[in-house]
Design a protein around this motif. Structure first.
Motif, short mmCIF file in Angstrom:
data_model
loop_
_atom_site.label_atom_id
_atom_site.label_comp_id
_atom_site.label_asym_id
_atom_site.label_seq_id
_atom_site.Cartn_x
_atom_site.Cartn_y
_atom_site.Cartn_z
N GLY A 7 0.70 -7.22 -2.33
CA GLY A 7 1.37 -6.92 -3.51
C GLY A 7 1.72 -5.23 -3.49
N GLY A 8 2.44 -4.81 -4.29
CA GLY A 8 2.78 -3.50 -4.37
C GLY A 8 3.81 -3.17 -5.22
N GLY A 9 4.38 -1.74 -4.81
CA GLY A 9 5.40 -1.34 -5.74
C GLY A 9 4.99 -0.24 -6.64
N THR A 10 4.05 -0.53 -7.61
CA THR A 10 3.42 0.08 -8.54
C THR A 10 1.90 0.09 -8.67
N GLY A 11 1.24 1.31 -9.28
CA GLY A 11 -0.25 1.30 -9.21
C GLY A 11 -0.59 -0.10 -9.99
N GLY A 12 0.04 -0.65 -11.03
CA GLY A 12 -0.39 -2.13 -11.79
C GLY A 12 -0.48 -3.18 -10.87
N HIS A 13 0.20 -3.01 -9.77
CA HIS A 13 0.20 -4.00 -8.83
C HIS A 13 -1.18 -3.98 -7.58
N ILE A 14 -1.15 -2.52 -7.30
CA ILE A 14 -2.06 -2.24 -6.42
C ILE A 14 -3.42 -1.90 -6.60
N ASN A 15 -3.62 -1.11 -7.76
CA ASN A 15 -4.94 -0.90 -8.38
C ASN A 15 -5.85 -2.18 -8.55
#
Length: 374
Positions: A7-15
């Motif tokens: 996952g990735g792209g934004t902190g909402g996906h990564i954190n």
């Protein structure tokens, strides 16, 4: 035992992915954990910093526009997507995980598709109240779809709703319910505290409005303490703008403007009101700390999911939503004074936020994942 987290792209996906992986590492340190994302994405900074191995493919999202430049970009994105499938297949094969955990974003899809081809079970997590395109597309390959917001279930296709389990969104360490007065005392704050921020980079137009807000409070001296984080971009110019408006911050002891908030758990626990965007992680953190909010969702995100997040909080009675197109610094200032003057109303907003909080989301997700480990 092995797990591939993608996952990735934004902190909402990564954190959320990092929070879950950190729990797995603490509980079962023998587990092999590999992250997979997109080249040049935010994950290239956040994942290694958390101490995890990261593999990437060259993949990007599509622009929702029909301008010549957008069409040209989308042609390239389509080519990168096709190429990324082969690269993702190799990464998944090499990692040989027992389960793939996907947290959304365009970086998630090629790995989930590869796992499905290889017969590896997939568990997805959606952190927003409006499920993203990546999770909806990848959902057909998943065994389970875990949701941060219960409101997201009804926005999924019926065939995917059968796979849903509401787990909540994992929160960062130290971000939990605390005694507000004790938190204020620890920070040396007396009276009401207002906390405002627009993200780690800052939003230019919203920071301009906040400069107007600061001018009003410097003139009226309403008596509350205000901490505002400009973000890294805003810090380059906002102090000068505030000074141009006639505000000498050195003579305003109740106004604390800074680039970044390094002690967010402590400040959120102490705050009587927060003014913020509607990223998924921000929403779950203000719920976890029971902090009433004025939310101005960003209109510049895919599928307008921030407004869906904000409306979910509003419907619970935990927040007031102001759309950016209707927003001014004066409006935010007046709403701040109105809410702070209603002590019982603030308490009810806090109770409403806490009712929607799931404080053990990482544990719930961990329990769902470990069913697939050998």
């Amino acid at each position: 035992m092995k797990i591939l987290v993608c996952g990735g792209g934004t902190g909402g996906h990564i954190n959320p992915a990092i929070a879950v992986a950190s729990l797995i590492r603490a509980r079962r340190p023998e587990t092999g954990i590999v992250f997979a994302g997109a080249a040049r994405g935010m994950e290239e900074k956040l994942v290694p910093a958390a101490g995890f191995e990261l593999k990437t493919v060259d993949v990007s999202g599509f622009k929702r526009s029909f301008t010549p430049s957008a069409i040209a970009f989308n042609v390239g994105a389509g080519y990168r997507m096709l190429k990324s499938r082969r690269e993702a297949l190799k990464i998944v094969k090499d990692a040989a995980p027992d389960v793939v955990f996907g947290t959304g974003g365009y970086a998630c899809f090629p790995y989930v598709r590869a796992a499905s081809k290889l017969g590896i079970p997939v568990v997805l997590h959606e952190s927003n109240a409006l499920p993203g395109k990546a999770v909806q597309a990848a959902g057909k390959f998943a065994e389970k779809i875990l949701l941060g917001f219960p409101e997201a279930k009804e926005k999924l296709p019926p065939e995917l709703q059968e796979k849903v389990i509401v787990t909540g969104n994992p929160i960062r360490a130290g971000m939990n319910v605390a005694d507000k007065e004790a938190a204020k005392k620890a920070l040396g704050i007396e009276g009401k505290l207002v906390l405002s921020f627009w993200g780690s980079l800052g939003a230019r137009e919203m920071n301009k409005m906040m400069a107007d807000y600061i001018k009003l409070e410097s003139d009226e001296k309403p008596g509350f303490t205000h901490v505002h984080a400009t973000g890294s971009y805003g810090w380059r110019w906002m102090p000068d703008l505030v000074k141009e408006k006639g505000v000498d911050l050195e003579k305003q002891p109740l106004i604390d403007m800074r680039e970044y908030i390094h002690n967010m758990p402590e400040l959120l626990a102490a705050a009587d009101l927060v003014i913020c965007r509607a990223g998924a992680m921000t929403m779950i953190e203000i719920a976890a700390t029971g902090t009433p909010a004025i939310i101005v969702p960003s209109p510049n995100v895919a599928e307008n999911h921030q407004e869906s997040n904000a409306r979910a909080m509003e419907s619970r009675g935990a927040a007031v939503v102001v759309l950016e197109k209707e927003c001014t610094g004066a409006l935010l200032y007046e709403k701040t004074k109105e809410l702070l003057a209603d002590e019982e109303g603030l308490k009810e907003m806090s109770r409403a936020a806490l009712r929607g909080a799931i404080l053990d989301a990482d544990e719930r997700i961990y329990d769902e994942l470990r069913a697939y480990w050998k």
